[in-house]
Design a protein around this motif. Structure first.
Motif, mmCIF file in Angstrom:
data_model
loop_
_atom_site.group_PDB
_atom_site.id
_atom_site.type_symbol
_atom_site.label_atom_id
_atom_site.label_comp_id
_atom_site.label_asym_id
_atom_site.label_seq_id
_atom_site.Cartn_x
_atom_site.Cartn_y
_atom_site.Cartn_z
ATOM 1 N N TYR A 187 0.838 -1.194 0.000
ATOM 2 C CA TYR A 187 0.000 0.000 0.000
ATOM 3 C C TYR A 187 0.877 1.250 0.000
ATOM 4 C CZ TYR A 187 1.105 -0.115 4.995
ATOM 5 O OH TYR A 187 1.763 -0.158 6.201
ATOM 6 N N ILE A 188 0.289 2.360 -0.395
ATOM 7 C CA ILE A 188 1.010 3.636 -0.433
ATOM 8 C C ILE A 188 1.342 4.079 0.994
ATOM 9 C CG2 ILE A 188 0.827 6.079 -1.043
ATOM 10 C CD1 ILE A 188 -0.835 5.294 -3.423
ATOM 11 N N GLY A 189 2.582 4.492 1.191
ATOM 12 C CA GLY A 189 3.040 4.894 2.512
ATOM 13 C C GLY A 189 3.688 3.780 3.302
ATOM 14 N N GLN A 190 3.764 2.583 2.748
ATOM 15 C CA GLN A 190 4.347 1.450 3.466
ATOM 16 C C GLN A 190 5.848 1.622 3.627
ATOM 17 O OE1 GLN A 190 3.501 -2.316 1.651
ATOM 18 N NE2 GLN A 190 4.155 -3.497 3.431
ATOM 19 N N PRO A 191 6.390 1.437 4.838
ATOM 20 C CA PRO A 191 7.836 1.580 5.035
ATOM 21 C C PRO A 191 8.607 0.430 4.411
ATOM 22 C CG PRO A 191 6.749 0.940 7.081
ATOM 23 C CD PRO A 191 5.664 1.229 6.100
ATOM 24 N N VAL A 192 9.809 0.760 3.906
ATOM 25 C CA VAL A 192 10.680 -0.207 3.237
ATOM 26 C C VAL A 192 12.051 -0.133 3.896
ATOM 27 C CG1 VAL A 192 11.693 -0.928 1.041
ATOM 28 C CG2 VAL A 192 9.422 0.123 1.086
ATOM 29 N N MET A 193 12.683 -1.281 4.131
ATOM 30 C CA MET A 193 14.014 -1.316 4.739
ATOM 31 C C MET A 193 14.831 -2.417 4.081
ATOM 32 S SD MET A 193 13.403 -3.124 8.455
ATOM 33 C CE MET A 193 15.164 -2.985 8.806
ATOM 34 N N ASP A 194 16.156 -2.330 4.261
ATOM 35 C CA ASP A 194 17.039 -3.407 3.832
ATOM 36 C C ASP A 194 17.643 -4.047 5.076
ATOM 37 O OD1 ASP A 194 18.928 -1.618 4.711
ATOM 38 O OD2 ASP A 194 19.992 -1.459 2.815
ATOM 39 N N ALA A 195 18.737 -4.785 4.912
ATOM 40 C CA ALA A 195 19.320 -5.488 6.049
ATOM 41 C C ALA A 195 19.930 -4.551 7.077
ATOM 42 C CB ALA A 195 20.380 -6.477 5.558
ATOM 43 N N SER A 196 20.166 -3.288 6.727
ATOM 44 C CA SER A 196 20.853 -2.363 7.627
ATOM 45 C C SER A 196 19.927 -1.345 8.275
ATOM 46 C CB SER A 196 21.971 -1.628 6.875
ATOM 47 O OG SER A 196 22.894 -2.543 6.328
ATOM 48 N N GLY A 197 18.905 -0.899 7.578
ATOM 49 C CA GLY A 197 18.029 0.123 8.135
ATOM 50 C C GLY A 197 16.953 0.524 7.153
ATOM 51 N N LEU A 198 16.214 1.583 7.514
ATOM 52 C CA LEU A 198 15.104 2.046 6.695
ATOM 53 C C LEU A 198 15.611 2.638 5.386
ATOM 54 C CD1 LEU A 198 12.782 3.667 9.380
ATOM 55 C CD2 LEU A 198 12.310 1.618 8.036
ATOM 56 N N VAL A 199 14.899 2.336 4.306
ATOM 57 C CA VAL A 199 15.266 2.795 2.967
ATOM 58 C C VAL A 199 14.360 3.914 2.497
ATOM 59 C CG1 VAL A 199 15.418 2.110 0.542
ATOM 60 C CG2 VAL A 199 16.288 0.601 2.317
ATOM 61 N N GLY A 200 13.072 3.827 2.786
ATOM 62 C CA GLY A 200 12.119 4.837 2.327
ATOM 63 C C GLY A 200 10.714 4.331 2.492
ATOM 64 N N GLN A 201 9.816 4.807 1.615
ATOM 65 C CA GLN A 201 8.422 4.414 1.694
ATOM 66 C C GLN A 201 7.832 4.311 0.298
ATOM 67 O OE1 GLN A 201 5.686 7.629 3.011
ATOM 68 N NE2 GLN A 201 7.553 8.815 3.378
ATOM 69 N N VAL A 202 6.763 3.520 0.190
ATOM 70 C CA VAL A 202 6.090 3.291 -1.082
ATOM 71 C C VAL A 202 5.263 4.519 -1.437
ATOM 72 C CG1 VAL A 202 4.432 1.840 -2.293
ATOM 73 C CG2 VAL A 202 6.039 0.811 -0.703
ATOM 74 N N THR A 203 5.393 4.968 -2.687
ATOM 75 C CA THR A 203 4.627 6.130 -3.142
ATOM 76 C C THR A 203 3.629 5.807 -4.246
ATOM 77 O OG1 THR A 203 6.414 6.706 -4.693
ATOM 78 C CG2 THR A 203 6.442 7.753 -2.517
ATOM 79 N N ALA A 204 3.771 4.683 -4.917
ATOM 80 C CA ALA A 204 2.842 4.289 -5.979
ATOM 81 C C ALA A 204 2.813 2.767 -6.050
ATOM 82 C CB ALA A 204 3.241 4.889 -7.323
ATOM 83 N N VAL A 205 1.627 2.228 -6.303
ATOM 84 C CA VAL A 205 1.450 0.778 -6.308
ATOM 85 C C VAL A 205 0.702 0.370 -7.560
ATOM 86 C CG1 VAL A 205 0.483 -1.208 -5.080
ATOM 87 C CG2 VAL A 205 1.384 0.726 -3.788
ATOM 88 N N SER A 206 1.205 -0.656 -8.231
ATOM 89 C CA SER A 206 0.490 -1.293 -9.326
ATOM 90 C C SER A 206 0.218 -2.740 -8.932
ATOM 91 C CB SER A 206 1.288 -1.222 -10.630
ATOM 92 O OG SER A 206 2.499 -1.945 -10.510
ATOM 93 N N ALA A 207 -0.296 -3.510 -9.844
ATOM 94 C CA ALA A 207 -0.669 -4.879 -9.501
ATOM 95 C C ALA A 207 0.542 -5.731 -9.139
ATOM 96 C CB ALA A 207 -1.435 -5.508 -10.656
#
Length: 286
Positions: free
Chosen positions: A132-152
């Protein structure tokens, strides 16, 4: 050399005049092919041996790094077991609620934005995976950013380094809260509006504060790399470096933090907490 030159001219003349020379050339190529293969075997063997040795060296080096990382992680796990037990005892003393683990799904990098003035990427998870839009994203080290657009089947992620991205953080050492904003560079974030007298130092770890309900609490975001004080200025210039590997990571986690309290629930909690009760009527009037 003269005989070879005469033979070459004769062959060129015969090829130009007679069409059957093409068939003869094909047959000669078939005869010479095994000889060419035998001649190329030593070169192929040397190439294969050099590649095998180089890959073996890389595997040995990678194995060494993994062993060191395993020892480090083992030490951290042993330390975390003690800290977890201590945390449980303290929460029991404070009668505080337990913080559950945040669910997540894995994702892989599909592409990076080619615009040098924006820092966005596309991952291989989309609406069918619950993104979903606004979902937090991280990698193995820390936070990367957030989702801004979603397709199927894919999603676009705005990274921390983008100049249009900002998020609330807190200093892990003392709990001071600030806001970090991207600068357009992968290795630099700006910590906004830091008072000149604030207790913030180089090396301090910044974690997500959980304010605004977008990012869960306690995930590493950046580490302070520079604090500059200008005499007479109310704010210090503080820069931080993201702990996530924004330029190198290819695999990510998409977190599913619990939703924040709805506005109605918040208002109800406020009303129940701060309701003013009128004193009883001393004359017995209704």
């Amino acid at each position: 050399m003269l005989l070879c030159a005469i033979a070459a001219f004769a062959l060129m003349f015969a090829e130009d005049r007679f069409s059957r020379m093409e068939d003869l050339r094909a047959q000669l190529s078939t005869v010479v092919a095994p000889i060419q293969w035998v001649v190329s075997v030593p070169s192929d063997l040397l190439t294969w041996a050099s590649l095998a040795l180089s890959e073996q060296r890389e595997l040995v080096e990678e194995n060494r790094r993994l062993r060191e990382q395993l020892l480090t992680l083992s030490h951290r796990v042993q330390r975390m077991a003690s800290l977890t037990a201590e945390n449980v005892r303290l929460r029991e003393l404070l009668d505080a609620a337990r913080q559950d683990d945040v669910p997540y799904i894995t994702a892989e990098l599909l592409s990076l934005d080619s615009d040098p003035f924006t820092h966005q990427m596309v991952v291989d998870r989309g609406r069918r995976n619950g993104v979903y839009i606004g979902q937090p994203v991280m990698d193995a080290s820390g936070l990367v950013g957030q989702v801004t657009a979603v397709s199927a089947y894919s999603s676009r992620v705005l990274m921390l380094a983008d100049a249009s991205h900002a998020m609330p953080v807190q200093v892990n050492r003392n709990g001071l809260r600030f806001v970090v904003q991207g600068t357009g560079r992968y290795n630099a974030l700006a910590v906004m509006h830091v008072p000149d007298t604030a207790d913030i130092r180089e090396g301090d770890l910044l974690t997500s504060s959980g304010l605004a309900g977008r990012f869960p609490v306690g995930y590493p975001v950046a580490r302070i790399v520079g604090v500059e004080h200008d005499p007479g200025e109310p704010f210090a210039r503080v820069t931080a470096e993201p702990v996530a590997q924004l330029e190198r990571s290819r695999h990510f986690l998409l977190l599913f933090p619990p939703p924040p309290l709805e506005q109605a629930d918040t208002q109800q909690l406020w009303d129940e907490t701060f309701t003013v009760h009128e004193p009883p009527n001393v004359r017995g009037e209704p």
